[in-house]
Design a protein around this motif. Sequence first.
Motif, PDB file in Angstrom:
ATOM      1  N   UNK A   1       0.851  -1.187   0.000  1.00 34.13           N
ATOM      2  CA  UNK A   1       0.000   0.000   0.000  1.00 34.13           C
ATOM      3  C   UNK A   1       0.891   1.244   0.000  1.00 34.13           C
ATOM      4  N   UNK A   2       0.960   1.916  -1.152  1.00 32.23           N
ATOM      5  CA  UNK A   2       1.757   3.133  -1.270  1.00 32.23           C
ATOM      6  C   UNK A   2       0.878   4.373  -1.440  1.00 32.23           C
ATOM      7  N   UNK A   3      -0.384   4.257  -1.050  1.00 30.16           N
ATOM      8  CA  UNK A   3      -1.280   5.408  -1.147  1.00 30.16           C
ATOM      9  C   UNK A   3      -0.834   6.576  -0.249  1.00 30.16           C
ATOM     10  N   UNK A   4      -0.344   6.296   0.986  1.00 31.07           N
ATOM     11  CA  UNK A   4       0.143   7.430   1.804  1.00 31.07           C
ATOM     12  C   UNK A   4       1.287   8.187   1.123  1.00 31.07           C
ATOM     13  N   UNK A   5       2.191   7.458   0.470  1.00 32.85           N
ATOM     14  CA  UNK A   5       3.313   8.113  -0.213  1.00 32.85           C
ATOM     15  C   UNK A   5       2.820   8.911  -1.420  1.00 32.85           C
ATOM     16  N   UNK A   6       1.791   8.401  -2.088  1.00 34.50           N
ATOM     17  CA  UNK A   6       1.205   9.136  -3.208  1.00 34.50           C
ATOM     18  C   UNK A   6       0.619  10.463  -2.731  1.00 34.50           C
ATOM     19  N   UNK A   7      -0.013  10.434  -1.583  1.00 31.95           N
ATOM     20  CA  UNK A   7      -0.570  11.672  -1.035  1.00 31.95           C
ATOM     21  C   UNK A   7       0.545  12.645  -0.642  1.00 31.95           C
ATOM     22  N   UNK A   8       1.658  12.121  -0.126  1.00 34.11           N
ATOM     23  CA  UNK A   8       2.805  12.989   0.203  1.00 34.11           C
ATOM     24  C   UNK A   8       3.318  13.694  -1.052  1.00 34.11           C
ATOM     25  N   UNK A   9       3.397  12.952  -2.157  1.00 34.24           N
ATOM     26  CA  UNK A   9       3.869  13.554  -3.404  1.00 34.24           C
ATOM     27  C   UNK A   9       2.910  14.616  -3.900  1.00 34.24           C
ATOM     28  N   UNK A  10       1.612  14.367  -3.753  1.00 33.12           N
ATOM     29  CA  UNK A  10       0.620  15.362  -4.168  1.00 33.12           C
ATOM     30  C   UNK A  10       0.747  16.644  -3.364  1.00 33.12           C
ATOM     31  N   UNK A  11       1.169  16.502  -2.105  1.00 33.58           N
ATOM     32  CA  UNK A  11       1.385  17.691  -1.259  1.00 33.58           C
ATOM     33  C   UNK A  11       2.725  18.360  -1.546  1.00 33.58           C
ATOM     34  N   UNK A  12       3.569  17.696  -2.350  1.00 36.66           N
ATOM     35  CA  UNK A  12       4.875  18.256  -2.668  1.00 36.66           C
ATOM     36  C   UNK A  12       5.976  17.857  -1.705  1.00 36.66           C
ATOM     37  N   UNK A  13       5.683  16.919  -0.801  1.00 37.44           N
ATOM     38  CA  UNK A  13       6.688  16.495   0.183  1.00 37.44           C
ATOM     39  C   UNK A  13       7.467  15.301  -0.383  1.00 37.44           C
ATOM     40  N   UNK A  14       8.380  15.568  -1.308  1.00 36.95           N
ATOM     41  CA  UNK A  14       9.123  14.510  -1.977  1.00 36.95           C
ATOM     42  C   UNK A  14      10.061  13.776  -1.029  1.00 36.95           C
ATOM     43  N   UNK A  15      10.655  14.500  -0.095  1.00 38.46           N
ATOM     44  CA  UNK A  15      11.605  13.871   0.822  1.00 38.46           C
ATOM     45  C   UNK A  15      10.912  12.848   1.714  1.00 38.46           C
ATOM     46  N   UNK A  16       9.742  13.215   2.258  1.00 39.11           N
ATOM     47  CA  UNK A  16       9.011  12.279   3.113  1.00 39.11           C
ATOM     48  C   UNK A  16       8.562  11.062   2.319  1.00 39.11           C
ATOM     49  N   UNK A  17       8.090  11.286   1.078  1.00 43.91           N
ATOM     50  CA  UNK A  17       7.653  10.161   0.241  1.00 43.91           C
ATOM     51  C   UNK A  17       8.827   9.232  -0.069  1.00 43.91           C
ATOM     52  N   UNK A  18       9.964   9.812  -0.391  1.00 37.87           N
ATOM     53  CA  UNK A  18      11.161   9.024  -0.710  1.00 37.87           C
ATOM     54  C   UNK A  18      11.573   8.170   0.488  1.00 37.87           C
ATOM     55  N   UNK A  19      11.671   8.787   1.663  1.00 37.81           N
ATOM     56  CA  UNK A  19      12.109   8.062   2.855  1.00 37.81           C
ATOM     57  C   UNK A  19      11.118   6.966   3.233  1.00 37.81           C
ATOM     58  N   UNK A  20       9.827   7.245   3.068  1.00 38.00           N
ATOM     59  CA  UNK A  20       8.812   6.265   3.433  1.00 38.00           C
ATOM     60  C   UNK A  20       8.840   5.059   2.494  1.00 38.00           C
ATOM     61  N   UNK A  21       8.973   5.317   1.199  1.00 40.40           N
ATOM     62  CA  UNK A  21       9.035   4.214   0.240  1.00 40.40           C
ATOM     63  C   UNK A  21      10.263   3.340   0.512  1.00 40.40           C
ATOM     64  N   UNK A  22      11.412   3.975   0.740  1.00 44.57           N
ATOM     65  CA  UNK A  22      12.622   3.194   1.015  1.00 44.57           C
ATOM     66  C   UNK A  22      12.483   2.375   2.287  1.00 44.57           C
ATOM     67  N   UNK A  23      11.816   2.935   3.287  1.00 42.97           N
ATOM     68  CA  UNK A  23      11.625   2.207   4.534  1.00 42.97           C
ATOM     69  C   UNK A  23      10.743   0.977   4.321  1.00 42.97           C
ATOM     70  N   UNK A  24       9.678   1.150   3.536  1.00 47.63           N
ATOM     71  CA  UNK A  24       8.767   0.029   3.305  1.00 47.63           C
ATOM     72  C   UNK A  24       9.395  -1.065   2.455  1.00 47.63           C
ATOM     73  N   UNK A  25      10.218  -0.678   1.496  1.00 44.41           N
ATOM     74  CA  UNK A  25      10.750  -1.661   0.540  1.00 44.41           C
ATOM     75  C   UNK A  25      12.009  -2.354   1.034  1.00 44.41           C
ATOM     76  N   UNK A  26      12.483  -1.980   2.219  1.00 43.61           N
ATOM     77  CA  UNK A  26      13.652  -2.685   2.766  1.00 43.61           C
ATOM     78  C   UNK A  26      13.296  -4.111   3.194  1.00 43.61           C
ATOM     79  N   UNK A  27      12.030  -4.315   3.567  1.00 45.85           N
ATOM     80  CA  UNK A  27      11.608  -5.648   3.991  1.00 45.85           C
ATOM     81  C   UNK A  27      11.611  -6.598   2.800  1.00 45.85           C
ATOM     82  N   UNK A  28      11.911  -7.858   3.052  1.00 46.25           N
ATOM     83  CA  UNK A  28      11.957  -8.849   1.982  1.00 46.25           C
ATOM     84  C   UNK A  28      10.581  -9.028   1.359  1.00 46.25           C
ATOM     85  N   UNK A  29      10.555  -9.136   0.041  1.00 47.29           N
ATOM     86  CA  UNK A  29       9.302  -9.376  -0.662  1.00 47.29           C
ATOM     87  C   UNK A  29       8.841 -10.808  -0.419  1.00 47.29           C
TER      88      UNK A  29
END
Length: 361
Positions: free
Chosen positions: A6-34
Amino acid sequence: SHIGVNFLPELEMLRRGDRQAAYNSVLSKTRASAVSPEHAWFNAQAKAVVSKLDVPGFDPLAAAFADWEYTEHRCKRTNQKLVALQKRLLTGTKPVPFLRELTRLREYIAYVVGPEPDIDEVVSSFKYGPGSSVGVSGSATDYLTKLHSWDVTERAIPLAVQALIRDGSVWDLLSFDYRAPRTPELLERVAKEIEGTLRGSVTNHDKLSFVYKKATMSRSIGIQPTISGGLQLGVDAYYKRLLAERAFMDLTDQTVNQRLARKGSQDWRNPGTFATLDKSSASNLVAKGLITLGFPSAHRELLFSLRTPSYLPYKGMKGEGKTRAYHMYAGMGNGTTFSVETLVFAAMCYAVSDLESPHQN
């Protein structure tokens, strides 16, 4: 959501223009093994989206400078090791580490390219590249502009004469009649005029530049002398033909890679399935000593005659304003880099494989 993505929260961050928060959040989520191929695919897509953004807090150019120095230092050390290996090969006084693998690497490359390059095919395949060169920059990088740019490495001049004398526009530029009878005297006069013009434009370095690649790292580009770059593309076309015919690798067709990557994803639970490797700074880690050691002498001479031996550092880099010698063979920007590194990597795979002959597919 059915696969736990679920990357909807990160999509909302990008819509608000908060690229740094979206970037850090995506990297944090994707560190876990698929947990499935689908999960890995969604993670990769999310990382691809945010990695290309201009994210505050990163300095991709400074990171690229540091990576450049690191890869050049590694190539320097690799060259030193390869020189030592070469001495052992020549003298036979000491054991040579990895002798079997080195022998097989050379065997594979020799099988693909043959003992002698087809110079006529190389010069016939000469073409101007689409981008900037040492002598041509800005938006006007078309054929007519490059026709007036004769910058070339000194060792490439003999081949450059052979390539340019085939272009009727070059004859017109030098005030010769391309439709006149081709007498030996006329061809000699045209060749001498081309050579003289080239010698007045010798450039034995390229211009190192950087382009935006991703948030954390820019990509290095070696902007080539105009004529040398055209000849490099001639070698590239020639090597790509040999790779397709003798090594069964068509670099113009990605469908094989796509099919096998898909199969690897579908069979991800099978330990013997296919996997995709994305090597970091792969082009910049092909040390020039690998070409010296691995390629037949005539091909080695061809490649080194078209390669720029040094580069002019980018503004702000170490050594700015003075040329620096390359320790790598050639980075991105040299027209031969992709086909040459493909040959080297394929030869390495063969060298450590159980295949009895490079003739095997």
